[in-house]
Motif scaffolding. Structure first.
Motif, mmCIF file in Angstrom:
data_model
loop_
_atom_site.group_PDB
_atom_site.id
_atom_site.type_symbol
_atom_site.label_atom_id
_atom_site.label_comp_id
_atom_site.label_asym_id
_atom_site.label_seq_id
_atom_site.Cartn_x
_atom_site.Cartn_y
_atom_site.Cartn_z
ATOM 1 N N PHE A 17 0.821 -1.210 0.000
ATOM 2 C CA PHE A 17 0.000 0.000 0.000
ATOM 3 C C PHE A 17 0.863 1.272 0.000
ATOM 4 C CE2 PHE A 17 -3.286 -2.958 1.511
ATOM 5 C CZ PHE A 17 -4.332 -2.587 0.673
ATOM 6 N N THR A 18 2.080 1.180 0.517
ATOM 7 C CA THR A 18 2.987 2.336 0.466
ATOM 8 C C THR A 18 3.405 2.624 -0.974
ATOM 9 O OG1 THR A 18 3.825 1.870 2.688
ATOM 10 C CG2 THR A 18 5.158 3.295 1.304
ATOM 11 N N VAL A 19 3.698 1.548 -1.731
ATOM 12 C CA VAL A 19 4.045 1.715 -3.146
ATOM 13 C C VAL A 19 2.869 2.338 -3.902
ATOM 14 C CG1 VAL A 19 4.632 0.514 -5.282
ATOM 15 C CG2 VAL A 19 5.715 -0.165 -3.121
ATOM 16 N N LEU A 20 1.657 1.831 -3.655
ATOM 17 C CA LEU A 20 0.478 2.402 -4.301
ATOM 18 C C LEU A 20 0.264 3.851 -3.879
ATOM 19 C CD1 LEU A 20 -1.989 -0.618 -3.958
ATOM 20 C CD2 LEU A 20 -0.845 0.183 -6.044
ATOM 21 N N ASP A 21 0.551 4.146 -2.620
ATOM 22 C CA ASP A 21 0.424 5.510 -2.116
ATOM 23 C C ASP A 21 1.347 6.444 -2.886
ATOM 24 O OD1 ASP A 21 0.484 7.901 -0.641
ATOM 25 O OD2 ASP A 21 0.124 6.875 1.235
ATOM 26 N N ARG A 22 2.599 6.012 -3.088
ATOM 27 C CA ARG A 22 3.553 6.869 -3.815
ATOM 28 C C ARG A 22 3.176 6.963 -5.292
ATOM 29 N NH1 ARG A 22 7.594 8.309 -0.576
ATOM 30 N NH2 ARG A 22 8.242 6.968 1.163
ATOM 31 N N MET A 23 2.543 5.914 -5.808
ATOM 32 C CA MET A 23 2.169 5.912 -7.216
ATOM 33 C C MET A 23 0.989 6.852 -7.485
ATOM 34 S SD MET A 23 1.247 2.565 -9.531
ATOM 35 C CE MET A 23 2.756 1.764 -9.014
ATOM 36 N N TYR A 24 0.004 6.819 -6.578
ATOM 37 C CA TYR A 24 -1.215 7.610 -6.779
ATOM 38 C C TYR A 24 -1.323 8.812 -5.849
ATOM 39 C CZ TYR A 24 -2.606 3.547 -9.495
ATOM 40 O OH TYR A 24 -2.653 2.539 -10.425
ATOM 41 N N ASP A 25 -0.281 9.050 -5.056
ATOM 42 C CA ASP A 25 -0.207 10.232 -4.186
ATOM 43 C C ASP A 25 -1.413 10.303 -3.231
ATOM 44 O OD1 ASP A 25 1.059 12.454 -3.190
ATOM 45 O OD2 ASP A 25 0.101 13.843 -4.584
ATOM 46 N N TRP A 26 -1.663 9.178 -2.520
ATOM 47 C CA TRP A 26 -2.758 9.156 -1.549
ATOM 48 C C TRP A 26 -2.409 9.915 -0.268
ATOM 49 C CZ3 TRP A 26 -3.561 3.164 -2.137
ATOM 50 C CH2 TRP A 26 -4.225 2.913 -3.330
ATOM 51 N N LYS A 27 -1.110 9.975 0.043
ATOM 52 C CA LYS A 27 -0.612 10.683 1.233
ATOM 53 C C LYS A 27 -1.210 10.133 2.535
ATOM 54 C CE LYS A 27 0.258 14.970 -1.264
ATOM 55 N NZ LYS A 27 -0.026 16.422 -1.393
ATOM 56 N N MET A 28 -1.303 8.807 2.597
ATOM 57 C CA MET A 28 -1.829 8.193 3.811
ATOM 58 C C MET A 28 -0.949 7.035 4.280
ATOM 59 S SD MET A 28 -5.613 6.616 4.562
ATOM 60 C CE MET A 28 -5.444 5.334 3.317
ATOM 61 N N PHE A 29 -0.646 6.096 3.394
ATOM 62 C CA PHE A 29 0.055 4.895 3.816
ATOM 63 C C PHE A 29 1.542 5.126 4.062
ATOM 64 C CE2 PHE A 29 -3.765 2.988 2.024
ATOM 65 C CZ PHE A 29 -4.064 2.061 3.015
ATOM 66 N N VAL A 30 2.088 6.188 3.472
ATOM 67 C CA VAL A 30 3.475 6.538 3.806
ATOM 68 C C VAL A 30 3.579 6.861 5.283
ATOM 69 C CG1 VAL A 30 5.317 8.207 3.421
ATOM 70 C CG2 VAL A 30 4.033 7.320 1.475
ATOM 71 N N MET A 31 2.561 7.526 5.820
ATOM 72 C CA MET A 31 2.538 7.837 7.238
ATOM 73 C C MET A 31 2.368 6.566 8.076
ATOM 74 S SD MET A 31 -0.063 10.368 9.314
ATOM 75 C CE MET A 31 -1.479 9.310 8.933
#
Length: 486
Positions: free
Chosen positions: A376-390
């Motif tokens: 989900f972190t990879v998907l977060d960086r791909m789609y710029d969700w700005k949630m799972f990186v946190m």
């Protein structure tokens, strides 16, 4: 006969044996060998503490003779039923040092003595057996002025029962079954960490290959000065590399200690697992900082901050951040591995094949969690969700905090003083990437603080391994489990 405090870890009979040992040391070793016949008794005991600390550097606090002096006074007070305001009972390491001093078997190599003599407790067992035989028939008259009345060892059989040691407990548990992961024997330190190195190395070279293919068409700009992030990554890389190097030395590291552990007992197997996991953390941190250093060096020399290179910079950041997340999460997984070794029964035996079932379940859950968070972190960086990186950042910090919390165990003895510092280190790590964006003096203070935290953490773990603190921890946990069964 005094009633011994429950937290002392000694029975009343053992206090009597210890008292007898100290009296014999005073009469045989101090007065004769060191010519202290005319010293007052208080000074005699002071001298005993000083001499012992000079000859046995493996005591709990070798630079402080007062620590041993307090141990001796506590034994005297317990013998006479005097309540101790701050009881300081000797550790098993101190018992072996006292016994070895009595038999004049001094250690040649401090660290070899730590590993072998402390583990076997040969001289302490020898003195207890001689004491039982000496007092089996009739009362023994003590010559010391400390003695108030003749006494005898009332129940020799009970004294022999006290002699139950870790070898007997392990023999009841059966032979250790080597734990395995992906076919690797986790008790084989070299093979395990070779596997970790190959896994992380494959990720590192894959990332380097992708970065190379992305940047090879760009002209290289000679940059006379590197960015602050590059300097910070390089300093962290050098720090971790230093501790990996120290691990390979006999004096500073614990490789010599690990190589002597056969892994046939539960305590030895747990130690090998833990020490292999700690070296795994150092390896994963080394690969992580090697990757970060490469990333920021490429960022500098290819001038990726230039708006002209914006499209390539976005791809570059995605690739490098993805691999950074992978290496960072692997380190977090290793912290959880160490935590569960300290918190659960991590070793199975032939007599109890399900002993490590809880440990295996926890590690399986940790692995699935890491994979899910990474995905989900990879998907977060791909789609710029700005949630799972946190979420990923919080997970890595929580893993560190869980491990640090076990270092606060009373079985490790005096570890609590470091805990607030380690918690501060975890708090700093939570916002480290954001804090380094401060290019002024604040960024340098943050970098310097992080380096100091790492140095302290690595030094404390190294010291605990060298001086038997983790062995003491696993022995205490095993004895507690054994007592719970009986």
């Amino acid at each position: 006969m005094s009633v011994v405090k429950k937290e002392s870890g000694f029975s009343t009979d053992e206090i009597e044996i210890l008292f007898h040992l100290i009296q014999k040391i005073r009469k045989k070793n101090l007065r004769v060998t060191h010519g202290l016949e005319n010293l007052p008794e208080k000074n005699e005991i002071d001298q005993m503490a000083i001499i012992l600390n000079n000859k046995f550097r493996a005591l709990s606090n070798p630079k402080d003779p007062k620590n041993l002096l307090d141990n001796i006074k506590t034994i005297f007070n317990s013998h006479y039923g005097i309540e101790n305001k701050v009881p300081r009972y000797p550790s098993v390491r101190t018992l072996e040092a006292l016994s070895s001093f009595y038999y004049e078997e001094f250690p040649g190599d401090v660290y070899e003595w730590n590993d072998i003599t402390y583990k076997l407790l040969v001289n302490w067992k020898r003195f207890k057996e001689e004491h039982v035989l000496e007092n089996e028939g009739e009362p023994v008259q003590e010559e010391s002025v400390f003695t108030v009345a003749p006494r005898k060892n009332s129940v020799p059989v009970a004294a022999r029962e006290i002699n139950k040691n870790m070898e007997e407990i392990n023999s009841r548990e059966g032979e250790v079954i080597p734990p395995r992961l992906l076919g690797l024997n986790l008790l084989q330190l070299g093979a395990t960490n070779t596997g970790i190195s190959l896994l992380l190395g494959a990720g590192l070279f894959t990332g380097l290959f992708l970065v190379y293919n992305l940047l090879k068409a760009l002209p290289v700009f000679t940059n006379n000065s590197f960015s602050f992030q590059t300097e910070a990554s390089f300093v962290n890389l050098a720090t971790v590399l230093l501790f990996i190097f120290l691990h390979e030395t006999n004096y500073f590291g614990f490789k010599k200690i690990v190589n002597k552990l056969e892994g046939k007992t539960i305590v030895d197997a747990s130690l090998k697992q833990f020490q292999g996991g700690w070296l795994g953390i150092l390896i994963s941190l080394f690969v992580f900082y090697a990757w970060l250093t490469t990333k920021y060096v490429c960022y500098d020399i290819f001038n990726l901050a230039d708006p002209v290179n914006q499209q390539i910079t976005q791809k570059f950041n995605f690739i490098t951040n993805t691999f950074s997340d992978f290496f960072n999460l692997f380190t977090a997984f290793m912290y959880l591995y160490l935590y569960y070794i300290l918190d659960a029964r991590a070793v199975a035996t032939t007599e109890n094949t399900g002993r490590n079932r809880d440990f295996s379940k926890r590690m399986g859950f940790a692995f699935v969690t890491c994979v899910a968070i990474f995905t989900f972190t990879v998907l977060d960086r791909m789609y710029d969700w700005k949630m799972f990186v946190m979420v990923y950042s919080i997970f890595t910090v929580v893993a560190m905090l869980m491990f640090f919390s076990r270092l606060n165990s009373h079985f490790l003895d005096e570890g609590s003083s470091f805990i607030p510092v380690f918690y501060s280190y975890a708090a700093l790590q939570a916002g480290y990437s954001f804090l380094l964006d401060m290019y002024d003096i604040r960024g340098k203070v943050i970098l310097f603080s992080a380096i100091l935290f790492k140095l302290l953490l690595f030094s404390v773990i190294n010291n605990y391994m060298q001086h038997g603190r983790f062995r003491q921890y696993f022995e205490s946990m095993l004895m507690r489990d054994s007592a719970g069964k009986s």
